[in-house]
Scaffold this motif. Structure first.
Motif, PDB file in Angstrom:
ATOM      1  N   ASN A 149     -14.005  -2.018   1.464  1.00 15.38           N
ATOM      2  CA  ASN A 149     -12.521  -2.431   1.789  1.00 15.38           C
ATOM      3  C   ASN A 149     -12.313  -3.392   0.602  1.00 15.38           C
ATOM      4  O   ASN A 149     -11.907  -4.546   0.625  1.00 15.38           O
ATOM      5  CB  ASN A 149     -12.608  -3.231   3.220  1.00 15.38           C
ATOM      6  CG  ASN A 149     -12.932  -2.493   4.255  1.00 15.38           C
ATOM      7  OD1 ASN A 149     -12.553  -1.380   4.345  1.00 15.38           O
ATOM      8  ND2 ASN A 149     -13.361  -2.940   5.315  1.00 15.38           N
ATOM      9  N   HIS A 176      -8.430  -7.361  -2.735  1.00 10.46           N
ATOM     10  CA  HIS A 176      -8.601  -7.133  -1.358  1.00 10.46           C
ATOM     11  C   HIS A 176      -7.021  -6.806  -0.574  1.00 10.46           C
ATOM     12  O   HIS A 176      -6.910  -6.425   0.603  1.00 10.46           O
ATOM     13  CB  HIS A 176      -9.247  -8.246  -0.414  1.00 10.46           C
ATOM     14  CG  HIS A 176     -10.777  -8.329  -0.917  1.00 10.46           C
ATOM     15  ND1 HIS A 176     -11.965  -7.237  -0.518  1.00 10.46           N
ATOM     16  CD2 HIS A 176     -11.211  -9.173  -1.696  1.00 10.46           C
ATOM     17  CE1 HIS A 176     -12.915  -7.755  -1.148  1.00 10.46           C
ATOM     18  NE2 HIS A 176     -12.458  -8.889  -1.705  1.00 10.46           N
ATOM     19  N   ARG A 189     -12.856  -7.785   5.979  1.00  6.36           N
ATOM     20  CA  ARG A 189     -11.904  -6.873   6.433  1.00  6.36           C
ATOM     21  C   ARG A 189     -12.297  -5.893   7.458  1.00  6.36           C
ATOM     22  O   ARG A 189     -11.967  -4.773   7.655  1.00  6.36           O
ATOM     23  CB  ARG A 189     -11.214  -6.028   5.472  1.00  6.36           C
ATOM     24  CG  ARG A 189     -10.437  -7.065   4.437  1.00  6.36           C
ATOM     25  CD  ARG A 189      -9.604  -6.375   3.251  1.00  6.36           C
ATOM     26  NE  ARG A 189      -8.463  -5.356   3.874  1.00  6.36           N
ATOM     27  CZ  ARG A 189      -7.278  -6.098   3.838  1.00  6.36           C
ATOM     28  NH1 ARG A 189      -6.951  -7.319   3.587  1.00  6.36           N
ATOM     29  NH2 ARG A 189      -6.353  -5.327   4.167  1.00  6.36           N
ATOM     30  N   HIS A 202     -11.297   5.639   0.996  1.00  4.86           N
ATOM     31  CA  HIS A 202     -11.059   4.285   0.252  1.00  4.86           C
ATOM     32  C   HIS A 202     -10.147   4.473  -1.011  1.00  4.86           C
ATOM     33  O   HIS A 202      -9.770   3.365  -1.487  1.00  4.86           O
ATOM     34  CB  HIS A 202     -12.128   3.461   0.171  1.00  4.86           C
ATOM     35  CG  HIS A 202     -12.828   3.068   1.830  1.00  4.86           C
ATOM     36  ND1 HIS A 202     -12.629   2.032   2.352  1.00  4.86           N
ATOM     37  CD2 HIS A 202     -13.891   3.979   2.269  1.00  4.86           C
ATOM     38  CE1 HIS A 202     -13.388   2.250   3.297  1.00  4.86           C
ATOM     39  NE2 HIS A 202     -14.136   3.433   3.260  1.00  4.86           N
ATOM     40  N   ASN A 252      -9.925 -11.241   6.901  1.00  5.07           N
ATOM     41  CA  ASN A 252      -8.926 -10.488   6.484  1.00  5.07           C
ATOM     42  C   ASN A 252      -7.660 -11.606   6.199  1.00  5.07           C
ATOM     43  O   ASN A 252      -6.825 -11.970   7.334  1.00  5.07           O
ATOM     44  CB  ASN A 252      -8.581  -9.483   7.645  1.00  5.07           C
ATOM     45  CG  ASN A 252      -7.555  -8.644   7.192  1.00  5.07           C
ATOM     46  OD1 ASN A 252      -6.866  -8.881   6.309  1.00  5.07           O
ATOM     47  ND2 ASN A 252      -7.251  -7.394   8.098  1.00  5.07           N
ATOM     48  N   ASN A 266      -7.314   2.124  -1.940  1.00 13.81           N
ATOM     49  CA  ASN A 266      -7.312   0.875  -2.225  1.00 13.81           C
ATOM     50  C   ASN A 266      -7.096   0.600  -3.855  1.00 13.81           C
ATOM     51  O   ASN A 266      -6.626  -0.572  -4.259  1.00 13.81           O
ATOM     52  CB  ASN A 266      -8.809   0.306  -2.089  1.00 13.81           C
ATOM     53  CG  ASN A 266      -9.044   0.164  -0.753  1.00 13.81           C
ATOM     54  OD1 ASN A 266      -8.360   0.313   0.039  1.00 13.81           O
ATOM     55  ND2 ASN A 266     -10.463   0.171  -0.640  1.00 13.81           N
ATOM     56  N   THR A 284      -5.613  -3.618   1.255  1.00 13.29           N
ATOM     57  CA  THR A 284      -6.846  -2.439   0.963  1.00 13.29           C
ATOM     58  C   THR A 284      -7.186  -2.163   2.503  1.00 13.29           C
ATOM     59  O   THR A 284      -6.883  -2.434   3.652  1.00 13.29           O
ATOM     60  CB  THR A 284      -8.223  -3.003   0.279  1.00 13.29           C
ATOM     61  OG1 THR A 284      -8.622  -4.075   1.203  1.00 13.29           O
ATOM     62  CG2 THR A 284      -7.637  -3.365  -0.963  1.00 13.29           C
ATOM     63  N   THR A 285      -7.957  -1.081   2.694  1.00 15.50           N
ATOM     64  CA  THR A 285      -8.536  -0.577   3.964  1.00 15.50           C
ATOM     65  C   THR A 285      -9.230  -1.652   4.842  1.00 15.50           C
ATOM     66  O   THR A 285      -9.771  -2.683   4.528  1.00 15.50           O
ATOM     67  CB  THR A 285      -9.668   0.519   3.838  1.00 15.50           C
ATOM     68  OG1 THR A 285     -10.657   0.054   2.813  1.00 15.50           O
ATOM     69  CG2 THR A 285      -8.926   1.809   3.109  1.00 15.50           C
TER      70      THR A 285
END
Length: 327
Positions: free
Chosen positions: A242, A230, A109, A287, A116, A290, A233-234
């Motif tokens: 991430n 994932h 990501r 983060h 991603n 997440n 998430t960031t």
């Protein structure tokens, strides 16, 4: 002495013994059930098939330890041979798995269109029809086994497409040497050969209940869980963070070898599976978003929201990450 403090070699032998033993027991029980004269036969057989499908996921994750050279770190040839053996029932080439998975760790990501899976870049106008199409594709990927199909396509590209052309599909194919391709072909042939040998020795029906239908269950479960750590998430250059972890659930933590501690695994992929809970890494404040789910089931259901769709002037070169990255 707890598992976390046992020598790595002993833990790995115990893991492998358990993994192969249960696989063999489920396989034998499914075949034996075919000849069972009872009205409950099909119900029991269905349970065994589902159990074997889940156990194929366990074997895949045990192979993940070998991908990171953690089963037998002092014996790389033995480590890789056992990892290859663990993957035979799902016919996944060990060399391809390692190549894609290492790319995943290095680029997870990084931006909207590198490693991603839940962002779909498009250079075309985003009409309601196109948005609905992308949502349907995502639902197919996650909830109908599509990520498994996606990964079969990745394997075929690694095996068949010239490296120069493959690199235009995704940077994950860069530096794919001919020697690795030959090794991947041998591993893939080994998996197909294992299935063919069971079919030849025991017959089609026995193969179907012992491997064929469990493989279909595995494809569905694997696709369902592929991106739960994932999704949403960031995104950014701090690729180690991430990701999310999920709360411990006794059965799934055992079955999936503490994969719920996924943030810790991404922070330091060298930590063996049995040490992950004791060496838990807490995500940085930037983060914390997440960790927006409180259970595995919520993480699975969250994915029904669909993909993020980003309109860009030129898609250019981007990595689709090709499924086999494994969560």
């Amino acid at each position: 002495m707890t598992t976390a403090t046992l020598p790595q070699t002993r833990v790995s032998f115990r893991l492998l013994a358990e993994t192969f033993l249960v696989f063999g027991i489920l396989m034998a029980a499914s075949i034996a059930c075919l000849g069972w004269e009872s009205p409950a036969r099909w119900l029991v057989l269905a349970g065994l098939i589902v159990g074997q499908g889940l156990w194929l996921d366990r074997m895949y994750i045990a192979a993940h330890e070998a991908i990171h050279k953690k089963l037998f770190p002092d014996h790389p040839a033995l480590n890789d041979a056992l990892g290859t053996l663990l993957l035979l029932p799902v016919a996944a080439p060990f060399t391809v798995y390692r190549k894609i998975h290492f790319f995943h760790h290095g680029h997870n990501r990084r931006d909207a269109h590198t490693a991603n899976l839940d962002t779909f870049p498009t250079a075309r106008p985003l009409t309601p029809l196109r948005r609905g199409y992308y949502h349907a594709v995502w639902i197919f990927f996650v909830f109908l086994g599509g990520f498994f199909v996606h990964s079969i396509a990745a394997v075929l590209i690694f095996l068949l497409v010239p490296a120069a052309r493959a690199e235009k599909i995704s940077p994950v194919f860069k530096h794919w040497r001919g020697s690795r391709r030959l090794r991947a072909w041998a591993e893939f042939a080994g998996g197909l050969g294992f299935h063919a040998a069971v079919w030849w020795a025991l017959g089609f029906e026995a193969w179907m209940v012992a491997l064929g239908l469990p493989l279909a269950v595995f494809a569905w479960v694997w696709s369902l869980l592929l991106y739960v750590y994932h999704y949403d998430t960031t995104v950014g250059p701090d690729v180690r963070h991430n990701v999310r972890s999920l709360p411990r659930q006794r059965f799934f933590s055992w079955l999936l070898l503490n994969f719920n501690e996924h943030a810790t695994h991404h922070y330091d992929p060298n930590i063996p599976w049995h040490q992950l809970p004791d060496r838990r890494d807490i995500l940085p404040e930037a983060h914390h978003h997440n960790q927006g789910v409180t259970s595995l089931w919520q993480a699975v259901w969250q994915q029904t929201k669909g993909p993020h769709i980003e309109e860009i002037a030129d898609v250019g070169e981007f990595s689709v990450d090709l499924g086999l990255m494994r969560r």
